[in-house]
Design a protein around this motif. Structure first.
Motif, PDB file in Angstrom:
ATOM      1  N   SER A 142       0.800  -1.231   0.000  1.00 26.93           N
ATOM      2  CA  SER A 142       0.000   0.000   0.000  1.00 26.93           C
ATOM      3  C   SER A 142       0.837   1.289   0.000  1.00 26.93           C
ATOM      4  O   SER A 142       0.471   2.251  -0.647  1.00 26.93           O
ATOM      5  CB  SER A 142      -0.974  -0.007   1.178  1.00 26.93           C
ATOM      6  N   GLY A 143       1.969   1.300   0.689  1.00 21.63           N
ATOM      7  CA  GLY A 143       2.762   2.537   0.777  1.00 21.63           C
ATOM      8  C   GLY A 143       3.332   2.952  -0.572  1.00 21.63           C
ATOM      9  O   GLY A 143       3.724   2.100  -1.370  1.00 21.63           O
ATOM     10  N   ARG A 144       3.376   4.259  -0.822  1.00 25.63           N
ATOM     11  CA  ARG A 144       3.831   4.747  -2.121  1.00 25.63           C
ATOM     12  C   ARG A 144       5.296   4.384  -2.374  1.00 25.63           C
ATOM     13  O   ARG A 144       5.657   3.962  -3.471  1.00 25.63           O
ATOM     14  CB  ARG A 144       3.634   6.266  -2.196  1.00 25.63           C
ATOM     15  N   ARG A 145       6.143   4.544  -1.358  1.00 29.61           N
ATOM     16  CA  ARG A 145       7.577   4.248  -1.528  1.00 29.61           C
ATOM     17  C   ARG A 145       7.812   2.756  -1.754  1.00 29.61           C
ATOM     18  O   ARG A 145       8.648   2.366  -2.569  1.00 29.61           O
ATOM     19  CB  ARG A 145       8.376   4.738  -0.319  1.00 29.61           C
ATOM     20  N   GLU A 146       7.057   1.940  -1.013  1.00 24.52           N
ATOM     21  CA  GLU A 146       7.197   0.482  -1.163  1.00 24.52           C
ATOM     22  C   GLU A 146       6.750   0.053  -2.566  1.00 24.52           C
ATOM     23  O   GLU A 146       7.361  -0.801  -3.188  1.00 24.52           O
ATOM     24  CB  GLU A 146       6.354  -0.265  -0.114  1.00 24.52           C
TER      25      GLU A 146
END
Length: 388
Positions: free
Chosen positions: A162-166
């Protein structure tokens, strides 16, 4: 070098025996196999059948030490399943591929497991090395599914992050892996043109996927990177979609409530139905690799769409659905089904189409019609040179 791809890559030859042993002692895997082979007896006699199936498979796969041998053995079962669930598979364009070259097969997406299985089938029977297959981690909930797919040359696309960086890091790794596979390993890749199946029959390329191919080689021009990957658009056409009723239901719920939430195990049901359900005839068309230089993802997506939609094989059912579609375009020169197909072929299709319509709740029917009519509209727009 390979260490960086360990989290997503398929298993290599050295890992095959251990993974096979793990699979053949996994109760969940044996349970699925028992149900598949003996659907009527699985409930009452499953406890008795499971150890017998396990023993037989251990014997059959005892000598398997590498992926190629495993695929040769599995192909027998794939062919058997295809023969049982289709009225025949045809393919065109595969003769243009050379065995020493790796390709990036970008295909329309209708069925979770069978889309790549049919591309594999065509490539395998043409005597070429089978591609590595991109599969979303949302489908790998059970460890045995992950093992099974990675044994069969599948690599993992991390979608449930879900995280943008991930997400960015996952795409970066995927991009590097695809480029490495084609350019360093000389191994072809199969990937769908968009995330998720085209449930409304409208096959479109997602620009984000094209952008991803370029991500790991940002310092090079986009067009050149695409040329180096031998990107070949592939059209997969099913006469009938075993999951068409479920797709119509989902489209109806989305249209009336604004959202749709999958029930637990829904993907598993779709996979099972997609594999074993009746598909009529199936056609796979391979287009020539993209050689033109495209400046950006939008232009390239438009080109790929025209190739995929133009290479789609329309069956009688598609014309029948188009004739009763409320959104049919009166400006398109679409012939009637009886102008294209013989009486016998058409009569068979009319009976099957009628059966499907009657099995579908009335309020879902427009969405069943839509799935079969949309490819007609798209192909005739391509033929007329109209924007899609």
């Amino acid at each position: 070098m390979m260490g960086e791809f360990d989290a997503i890559r398929p298993y290599d030859d050295a890992e095959v025996p251990a993974v096979l042993a793990r699979l053949l002692s996994d109760p969940a895997f044996l349970d699925i196999l028992t149900r598949f082979r003996f659907p009527r007896m699985a409930n009452g006699f499953g406890w008795l059948l499971k150890p017998l199936i396990a023993r037989r498979l251990r014997k059959e796969f005892a000598g398997v030490k590498c992926v190629a041998t495993l695929q040769d053995k599995v192909e027998f079962y794939v062919d058997h399943t295809i023969e049982r669930a289709t009225d025949g598979v045809t393919y065109t364009g595969v003769e243009q591929f050379k065995s020493g070259t790796a390709y990036l097969f970008l295909a329309n997406h209708r069925d979770i497991v069978m889309d790549p299985a049919f591309v594999n089938y065509a490539v395998y029977h043409a005597g070429l090395p089978t591609p590595r297959i991109a599969i979303g981690d949302n489908l790998l909930q059970k460890p045995f599914v992950s093992d099974m797919m990675r044994l069969n040359k599948s690599f993992i696309v991390h979608r449930s992050i879900s995280g943008r960086r991930e997400k960015l890091a996952a795409y970066q790794l995927l991009s590097a892996y695809i480029n490495h596979s084609i350019r360093n390993d000389g191994a072809s890749i199969w990937i769908a043109q968009a995330e998720g199946r085209a449930k409304d029959g409208n096959d479109r390329t997602d620009s984000a996927i094209l952008k991803m191919f370029h991500m790991s080689r940002k310092d090079e021009p986009f067009g050149g990177v695409i040329q180096s990957l031998n990107l070949s658009p592939v059209s997969i056409s099913y006469e009938y979609d075993p999951c068409d009723q479920a797709k119509a239901r989902e489209l109806y719920i989305r249209a009336t409530t604004g959202t749709y939430t999958k029930a637990p195990g829904e993907d598993d049901l779709s996979i099972g139905l997609g594999i074993t359900g009746y598909k009529g005839r199936v056609h796979i068309n391979f287009n020539a690799p993209v050689t033109a230089l495209f400046e950006d993802t939008k232009q390239l997506a438009a080109h790929i769409d025209r190739q995929i939609l133009g290479g789609y094989r329309l069956f009688p059912v598609h014309y029948l659905a188009y004739a009763q579609w409320a959104d049919a375009d009166p400006q398109l020169q679409v012939p009637k089904a009886n102008e294209v197909f013989g009486a016998e072929e058409l009569a068979k299709a009319q009976a099957e189409w009628q059966r499907r319509l009657e099995a579908c709740p009335e309020e879902h029917r427009p969405y069943l019609v839509l799935q079969y009519a949309m490819p007609v509209r798209n192909q005739y727009r391509v033929k007329a040179g109209l924007p899609l």
